[in-house]
Design a protein around this motif. Structure first.
Motif, PDB file in Angstrom:
ATOM      1  N   UNK A  93       0.820  -1.159   0.000  1.00 21.79           N
ATOM      2  CA  UNK A  93       0.000   0.000   0.000  1.00 21.79           C
ATOM      3  C   UNK A  93       0.870   1.229   0.000  1.00 21.79           C
ATOM      4  N   UNK A  94       0.459   2.176  -0.819  1.00 21.91           N
ATOM      5  CA  UNK A  94       1.258   3.382  -0.962  1.00 21.91           C
ATOM      6  C   UNK A  94       0.781   4.418   0.044  1.00 21.91           C
ATOM      7  N   UNK A  95       1.723   5.081   0.641  1.00 22.12           N
ATOM      8  CA  UNK A  95       1.410   6.063   1.650  1.00 22.12           C
ATOM      9  C   UNK A  95       1.333   7.435   1.015  1.00 22.12           C
ATOM     10  N   UNK A  96       0.338   8.232   1.474  1.00 17.43           N
ATOM     11  CA  UNK A  96       0.165   9.575   0.930  1.00 17.43           C
ATOM     12  C   UNK A  96       1.298  10.460   1.402  1.00 17.43           C
ATOM     13  N   UNK A  97       1.735  11.286   0.513  1.00 14.43           N
ATOM     14  CA  UNK A  97       2.788  12.215   0.872  1.00 14.43           C
ATOM     15  C   UNK A  97       2.174  13.356   1.673  1.00 14.43           C
ATOM     16  N   UNK A  98       2.818  13.742   2.705  1.00 17.33           N
ATOM     17  CA  UNK A  98       2.314  14.854   3.518  1.00 17.33           C
ATOM     18  C   UNK A  98       2.882  16.146   2.962  1.00 17.33           C
ATOM     19  N   UNK A  99       1.999  17.122   2.909  1.00 15.02           N
ATOM     20  CA  UNK A  99       2.416  18.430   2.411  1.00 15.02           C
ATOM     21  C   UNK A  99       2.586  19.342   3.604  1.00 15.02           C
ATOM     22  N   UNK A 100       3.722  19.940   3.685  1.00 15.03           N
ATOM     23  CA  UNK A 100       3.999  20.848   4.791  1.00 15.03           C
ATOM     24  C   UNK A 100       3.502  22.228   4.398  1.00 15.03           C
ATOM     25  N   UNK A 101       2.333  22.578   4.948  1.00 15.99           N
ATOM     26  CA  UNK A 101       1.754  23.861   4.602  1.00 15.99           C
ATOM     27  C   UNK A 101       1.825  24.841   5.756  1.00 15.99           C
ATOM     28  N   UNK A 156       0.929  24.119   8.853  1.00 15.64           N
ATOM     29  CA  UNK A 156      -0.088  23.820   9.864  1.00 15.64           C
ATOM     30  C   UNK A 156       0.541  22.863  10.872  1.00 15.64           C
ATOM     31  N   UNK A 157       0.355  23.177  12.105  1.00 16.37           N
ATOM     32  CA  UNK A 157       0.950  22.327  13.139  1.00 16.37           C
ATOM     33  C   UNK A 157       0.188  21.014  13.237  1.00 16.37           C
ATOM     34  N   UNK A 158       0.810  20.043  13.856  1.00 13.20           N
ATOM     35  CA  UNK A 158       0.212  18.718  14.023  1.00 13.20           C
ATOM     36  C   UNK A 158      -1.022  18.799  14.910  1.00 13.20           C
ATOM     37  N   UNK A 159      -0.990  19.691  15.907  1.00 10.68           N
ATOM     38  CA  UNK A 159      -2.149  19.844  16.788  1.00 10.68           C
ATOM     39  C   UNK A 159      -3.355  20.373  16.029  1.00 10.68           C
ATOM     40  N   UNK A 160      -3.117  21.379  15.182  1.00  3.59           N
ATOM     41  CA  UNK A 160      -4.222  21.952  14.390  1.00  3.59           C
ATOM     42  C   UNK A 160      -4.785  20.918  13.427  1.00  3.59           C
TER      43      UNK A 160
END
Length: 186
Positions: A1-9, A11-15
Motif C-alpha cells: 500500500x502506498x502512503x500519501x505524501x504529507x504536504x507541509x503547509x 499547519x501544526x500537528x495539533x491543528x
C-alpha cells in the motif's frame, strides 16, 4: 500500500489533529447538477396593429416608385399644400419626436413592414412627429425610406434629423393627426 505524501503547509500537528476530530462523522453532500429549467419564450405578437391594418398601410409603399432623388446628403420633402416652413422647423429641431424607429440590420421588406407599423401606431396614438433611423451603410434603406414616405398620405414633411437624433442616418417626420384633419375640413 502506498502512503500519501504529507504536504507541509505550515499547519501544526495539533491543528491538523483538531481539524480531523471536528470533521469526524461528517458525510459528503450529494451534488445535484441538474440545470434549471428555462420556460420556452412566447413568440412576440404585434398587439397594437392588426394584420389587416398592416396590409392596408403597406398598400401605400411601392418599391418601383422613385419620386425622390436626393441631390445632397440633406434630405427634405414637403407635401403639396403644407406650410413651406415645416422642413426648416424640422431641421432646427422645433419638433421633438414622440417615437423612434431604428431600422439598422433589417432587410428592405422588414424595414417596409416596420415603417408601415410605425405610421399606423403614430396615427392611433395621435403622434405628429417621429424619427426613423435608417443608418448610412450601403445606402439601400437611405434611398428607399424617403421614397416610401412620400407615397404615404399621412406624411406632411420630412427632413434630415438634427445631429442629436442621428443626422444623415435619420429622418424626422411630421405626420397628420385626426385633429389636424378635422381643422382642415372646417
Amino acid at each position: 500500500m502506498q502512503r500519501k505524501a504529507t504536504i507541509n503547509s505550515g499547519i501544526s500537528a495539533e491543528d491538523s489533529q483538531l481539524f480531523r476530530e471536528s470533521i469526524t462523522g461528517a458525510k459528503p453532500i450529494a451534488q445535484d447538477k441538474i440545470p434549471p429549467v428555462v420556460a420556452p419564450r412566447k413568440q412576440k405578437r404585434r398587439t397594437d396593429v392588426s394584420i389587416k391594418q398592416l396590409d392596408e398601410n403597406l398598400f401605400w409603399f411601392s418599391d418601383e416608385f422613385e419620386g425622390f432623388v436626393a441631390q445632397s446628403s440633406t434630405l427634405s420633402w414637403l407635401q403639396s399644400g403644407e406650410d413651406p416652413h415645416l422642413p426648416g422647423r424640422l431641421r432646427r429641431g422645433e419638433f421633438q419626436p414622440e417615437v423612434l424607429l431604428d431600422l439598422h440590420g433589417m432587410t428592405t421588406q422588414q424595414a417596409k413592414t416596420e415603417l408601415a407599423g410605425l405610421l399606423a401606431y403614430c396615427q392611433k396614438q395621435q403622434f405628429n412627429c417621429a424619427c426613423v433611423v435608417h443608418g448610412k451603410g450601403l445606402g439601400i434603406l437611405a434611398k428607399k425610406v424617403p421614397n416610401w414616405l412620400i407615397q404615404h398620405p399621412n406624411v406632411r414633411a420630412f427632413h434630415t434629423a438634427p445631429k442629436s437624433w442621428g443626422k444623415h442616418g435619420a429622418l424626422l417626420l411630421l405626420l397628420k393627426t385626426d385633429s389636424q384633419d378635422a381643422d382642415a375640413r372646417r
